[in-house]
Design a protein around this motif. Structure first.
Motif, PDB file in Angstrom:
ATOM      1  N   GLY A   1      48.219  40.474 -22.088  1.00  0.00           N
ATOM      2  CA  GLY A   1      49.046  40.896 -20.961  1.00  0.00           C
ATOM      3  C   GLY A   1      50.273  41.644 -21.428  1.00  0.00           C
ATOM      4  O   GLY A   1      50.733  41.476 -22.564  1.00  0.00           O
ATOM      5  N   CYS A   2      50.784  42.507 -20.555  1.00  0.00           N
ATOM      6  CA  CYS A   2      51.983  43.282 -20.889  1.00  0.00           C
ATOM      7  C   CYS A   2      52.816  43.443 -19.614  1.00  0.00           C
ATOM      8  O   CYS A   2      52.272  43.793 -18.563  1.00  0.00           O
ATOM      9  CB  CYS A   2      51.574  44.658 -21.423  1.00  0.00           C
ATOM     10  N   PRO A   3      54.131  43.203 -19.703  1.00  0.00           N
ATOM     11  CA  PRO A   3      54.945  43.273 -18.490  1.00  0.00           C
ATOM     12  C   PRO A   3      55.231  44.700 -18.021  1.00  0.00           C
ATOM     13  O   PRO A   3      55.732  44.897 -16.915  1.00  0.00           O
ATOM     14  CB  PRO A   3      56.244  42.580 -18.906  1.00  0.00           C
ATOM     15  N   TYR A   4      54.950  45.714 -18.853  1.00  0.00           N
ATOM     16  CA  TYR A   4      55.329  47.092 -18.504  1.00  0.00           C
ATOM     17  C   TYR A   4      54.246  47.788 -17.681  1.00  0.00           C
ATOM     18  O   TYR A   4      53.176  47.235 -17.447  1.00  0.00           O
ATOM     19  CB  TYR A   4      55.636  47.881 -19.777  1.00  0.00           C
ATOM     20  N   SER A   5      54.540  49.028 -17.299  1.00  0.00           N
ATOM     21  CA  SER A   5      53.633  49.726 -16.365  1.00  0.00           C
ATOM     22  C   SER A   5      53.396  51.179 -16.761  1.00  0.00           C
ATOM     23  O   SER A   5      53.408  52.062 -15.896  1.00  0.00           O
ATOM     24  CB  SER A   5      54.226  49.684 -14.946  1.00  0.00           C
ATOM     25  N   CYS A   6      53.195  51.458 -18.032  1.00  0.00           N
ATOM     26  CA  CYS A   6      52.944  52.847 -18.453  1.00  0.00           C
ATOM     27  C   CYS A   6      51.712  53.367 -17.680  1.00  0.00           C
ATOM     28  O   CYS A   6      50.681  52.681 -17.658  1.00  0.00           O
ATOM     29  CB  CYS A   6      52.693  52.904 -19.948  1.00  0.00           C
ATOM     30  N   ASN A   7      51.855  54.552 -17.081  1.00  0.00           N
ATOM     31  CA  ASN A   7      50.796  54.952 -16.147  1.00  0.00           C
ATOM     32  C   ASN A   7      49.498  55.374 -16.821  1.00  0.00           C
ATOM     33  O   ASN A   7      48.461  55.467 -16.182  1.00  0.00           O
ATOM     34  CB  ASN A   7      51.300  56.041 -15.186  1.00  0.00           C
ATOM     35  N   PHE A   8      49.542  55.615 -18.145  1.00  0.00           N
ATOM     36  CA  PHE A   8      48.324  56.045 -18.847  1.00  0.00           C
ATOM     37  C   PHE A   8      47.587  54.860 -19.469  1.00  0.00           C
ATOM     38  O   PHE A   8      46.564  55.029 -20.113  1.00  0.00           O
ATOM     39  CB  PHE A   8      48.693  57.040 -19.967  1.00  0.00           C
ATOM     40  N   CYS A   9      48.119  53.669 -19.282  1.00  0.00           N
ATOM     41  CA  CYS A   9      47.654  52.526 -20.076  1.00  0.00           C
ATOM     42  C   CYS A   9      46.565  51.722 -19.366  1.00  0.00           C
ATOM     43  O   CYS A   9      46.723  51.330 -18.209  1.00  0.00           O
ATOM     44  CB  CYS A   9      48.845  51.627 -20.375  1.00  0.00           C
ATOM     45  N   SER A  10      45.501  51.447 -20.096  1.00  0.00           N
ATOM     46  CA  SER A  10      44.428  50.635 -19.517  1.00  0.00           C
ATOM     47  C   SER A  10      44.637  49.139 -19.819  1.00  0.00           C
ATOM     48  O   SER A  10      44.034  48.304 -19.161  1.00  0.00           O
ATOM     49  CB  SER A  10      43.073  51.091 -20.058  1.00  0.00           C
ATOM     50  N   VAL A  11      45.516  48.840 -20.796  1.00  0.00           N
ATOM     51  CA  VAL A  11      45.703  47.433 -21.188  1.00  0.00           C
ATOM     52  C   VAL A  11      46.133  46.585 -19.990  1.00  0.00           C
ATOM     53  O   VAL A  11      45.620  45.490 -19.767  1.00  0.00           O
ATOM     54  CB  VAL A  11      46.766  47.341 -22.310  1.00  0.00           C
ATOM     55  N   ILE A  12      47.060  47.122 -19.193  1.00  0.00           N
ATOM     56  CA  ILE A  12      47.566  46.320 -18.073  1.00  0.00           C
ATOM     57  C   ILE A  12      46.493  46.142 -16.996  1.00  0.00           C
ATOM     58  O   ILE A  12      46.551  45.204 -16.219  1.00  0.00           O
ATOM     59  CB  ILE A  12      48.855  46.935 -17.479  1.00  0.00           C
TER      60      ILE A  12
ATOM     61  N   HIS B   1      56.210  56.543 -16.928  1.00  0.00           N
ATOM     62  CA  HIS B   1      56.653  55.175 -16.586  1.00  0.00           C
ATOM     63  C   HIS B   1      56.827  54.310 -17.830  1.00  0.00           C
ATOM     64  O   HIS B   1      56.683  53.098 -17.764  1.00  0.00           O
ATOM     65  CB  HIS B   1      55.696  54.486 -15.602  1.00  0.00           C
ATOM     66  N   LYS B   2      57.113  54.953 -18.958  1.00  0.00           N
ATOM     67  CA  LYS B   2      57.372  54.172 -20.180  1.00  0.00           C
ATOM     68  C   LYS B   2      58.889  54.096 -20.339  1.00  0.00           C
ATOM     69  O   LYS B   2      59.482  54.657 -21.276  1.00  0.00           O
ATOM     70  CB  LYS B   2      56.700  54.842 -21.387  1.00  0.00           C
ATOM     71  N   PHE B   3      59.510  53.364 -19.426  1.00  0.00           N
ATOM     72  CA  PHE B   3      60.965  53.333 -19.345  1.00  0.00           C
ATOM     73  C   PHE B   3      61.610  52.569 -20.503  1.00  0.00           C
ATOM     74  O   PHE B   3      62.781  52.743 -20.777  1.00  0.00           O
ATOM     75  CB  PHE B   3      61.405  52.689 -18.022  1.00  0.00           C
ATOM     76  N   HIS B   4      60.833  51.683 -21.137  1.00  0.00           N
ATOM     77  CA  HIS B   4      61.459  50.824 -22.150  1.00  0.00           C
ATOM     78  C   HIS B   4      61.572  51.502 -23.515  1.00  0.00           C
ATOM     79  O   HIS B   4      62.128  50.904 -24.430  1.00  0.00           O
ATOM     80  CB  HIS B   4      60.680  49.509 -22.279  1.00  0.00           C
ATOM     81  N   ASN B   5      61.034  52.703 -23.666  1.00  0.00           N
ATOM     82  CA  ASN B   5      61.172  53.405 -24.956  1.00  0.00           C
ATOM     83  C   ASN B   5      62.448  54.233 -24.958  1.00  0.00           C
ATOM     84  O   ASN B   5      62.686  55.011 -24.020  1.00  0.00           O
ATOM     85  CB  ASN B   5      60.003  54.374 -25.167  1.00  0.00           C
TER      86      ASN B   5
END
Ligand code: SF4
Length: 514
Positions: A190-201, A302-306
């Motif tokens: 699990g991951c708390p972030y929401s990167c729009n290209f990411c399939s992990v979430i 949406h990778k705001f944490h970088n």
């Protein structure tokens, strides 16, 4: 007692010429195969289970097809695991082949979990739409009785609590098939972030779920006893794993001393004490999804944490602790231009992480970005085999397909200039000398050499192995695919909508992490 032959297989993919990708040596073993094998009991009711494992990427002969032939007094289940969208065609062909020989087949992994497979269902092949922990026992029971259902796990994608098994490491013979005798261990998902290209979430959700700490430790002990040389913690943000410190301290106390690779998010620069603890527990490389140096581009994804201004600190922190840094970069975000990508390369070389990998932005089916690109009519590639991070699958506003391919290989070539690689290796040799040194040098030298060789041949270095072997191709299965599924190419799928319960779990997790 009746028996069930369970063939747990990771399907390969078809290359640009339609051949099944096979290598004499794989880079590293797949992690899902030992996981599912470890979850398979010796008996299901009155049926004995006989487990076989196959990683198609390193099968250079086709002998494993004999496992799918009818066997007197036994049923066969082919479980195709970890199937990503670019492996779907291969998985469908293998499943259709198995079913045509009287076996049963189920396809699981990222694609069926995140994409709508309704039109593929009801044709004799089953699909697992959720994590294996939820559905594997029912699949085995049904397979033992000879009747798998069209789909499993519609109602719930994620298990609330992880009761993962202790991993049974691959055999010595299987480990020899890989350049890196490694075991993937998954302490948390699990991951708390929401990167729009990411399939992990989409695959693991936003809530971070830990497997029992003792299970992770027991898996590490088993790996060491089986002479596994490296461990990869496959959790996507190892630094967000809530029991990370307890795990590392237990590894230090027990002197596990297995060099490990971990993925961390770009906020690791704030966790100096954690990086120091990771080094003491055996970390030899930290992988960070840097993606871009452009803050606006990162915001758009949406990778705001970088924070690119902090990337240098990550490199320095790793270096201070004798850990190599690995930055992953995405080329071809919508605002990217040729000049911008070349500037990215200059900045990256100045920062000088020890290792870098580059991918072409791919709208992975099932992600938010894929839905968005599909809505905008930007997606141009109809063949799912190409959605592998190395091909251009959509119409970029500023860069042609050829520009993007050219930039991809140029980045690999320029980042791994011989002089830079030699000075990094010399620095590592002059640094700390402990049990991590071999893995550190091996990882940096191996990836550098592979990147230079592959980019010269315009092949992606992360393709899966070395020394390709061509045996069978999609043409050999085309008629079967048409007969069972009614198409030459699977239509581009719609993303699979989450159930209300899963939506709610995600919503709560976001509230907690906010
Ligand atoms: S931080 Fe990594 S795992 Fe999490 S959403 Fe972003 S890309 Fe995915």
């Amino acid at each position: 007692m009746s028996s069930l032959r369970v063939v747990i297989a990771k399907p390969s993919k078809y290359d640009a010429d339609g051949y099944v990708e096979r290598f004499r040596r794989g880079f590293m073993p797949n992690s899902t195969i030992p996981y599912l094998a470890s979850m398979t009991p010796r008996e299901v009711g009155a049926t004995r289970c006989e487990v076989h494992v196959v990683d198609e990427y390193v099968q250079t002969d086709l002998n494993y097809f004999s496992l799918l032939q009818p066997k007197p007094d036994a049923r066969t289940l082919l479980a195709l695991v970890g199937v990503q969208s670019h492996q779907l065609h291969r998985a469908l062909d293998l499943a259709a082949y198995a079913v045509s020989r009287g076996a049963q087949a189920v396809i699981g992994g990222p694609h069926p979990m995140t994409c709508d497979t309704t039109m593929l269902q009801g044709r004799g092949v089953s699909f697992a739409l959720s994590e294996a922990e939820i559905v594997w026992p029912s699949i085995l029971e049904d397979a033992a009785s000879g009747e798998v259902r069209p789909a499993y796990g519609r109602e719930q994608r994620w298990k609330h609590e992880l009761d993962s098994p202790v991993l049974r490491p691959p055999s010595k013979r299987d480990l020899r098939r890989y350049a890196v005798p490694m075991l993937g261990v998954y302490p948390a998902r699990g991951c708390p972030y929401s990167c729009n290209f990411c399939s992990v979430i989409k695959i693991a959700g936003h809530r971070i779920r830990n497997q029992p700490l003792e299970t992770t430790l027991a898996s590490l002990r088993a790996a060491k006893a089986a002479r596994v040389r490296f461990v990869m913690f496959t959790s996507d943000n190892f630094n967000k794993y809530t029991e990370v410190r307890e795990l590392l301290e237990a590894m230090i106390a027990e002197r596990i001393e297995l060099p490990f690779f971990a993925q961390c998010d770009a906020q690791i620069h704030r966790q100096e004490d954690l990086v120091e603890l990771m080094a003491r527990a055996g970390c030899h490389q930290i992988f960070v999804g840097a993606e871009s140096f452009n803050t606006e581009t990162l915001r758009g994804a949406h990778k705001f944490h970088n924070d690119p201004a902090r990337y240098a600190k990550i490199v320095a922190l790793c270096r201070d602790n004798g850990i190599t840094s690995h930055f992953s970069n995405i080329l071809g975000f919508p605002p990217d231009t040729e000049r911008g990508v070349l500037q990215h390369l200059v900045t990256l070389r100045e920062l000088a992480p020890d290792v870098a990998s580059f991918y072409i932005l791919t709208p992975v089916p099932g992600t938010e970005q894929y839905d968005d690109f599909l809505r905008q009519g930007w997606i141009t590639e109809r063949n799912l085999d190409r959605y592998d991070g190395t091909c251009v699958t959509w119409r970029h506003p500023n860069l042609s397909n050829e520009d993007l391919r050219h930039l991809l290989f140029r980045c690999y070539r320029d980042f791994y200039r011989a002089g830079d690689v030699v000075s990094k290796l010399l620095r590592l040799l002059r640094g700390r000398r402990d049990y991590r040194l071999f893995s550190t040098l091996f990882a940096v030298f191996g990836l550098s050499a592979m990147s230079r060789l592959s980019s010269a041949r315009r092949m992606h270095p992360m393709a899966g192995g070395i020394m390709r072997v061509r045996r069978d191709s999609a043409r050999d299965y085309a008629e079967l695919r048409r007969r069972v599924f009614g198409f030459d190419l699977a239509p581009l799928p719609a993303s699979l909508v989450l159930s209300k319960a899963d939506e709610e779990a995600n919503r709560r997790a976001k509230l907690v992490s906010a």
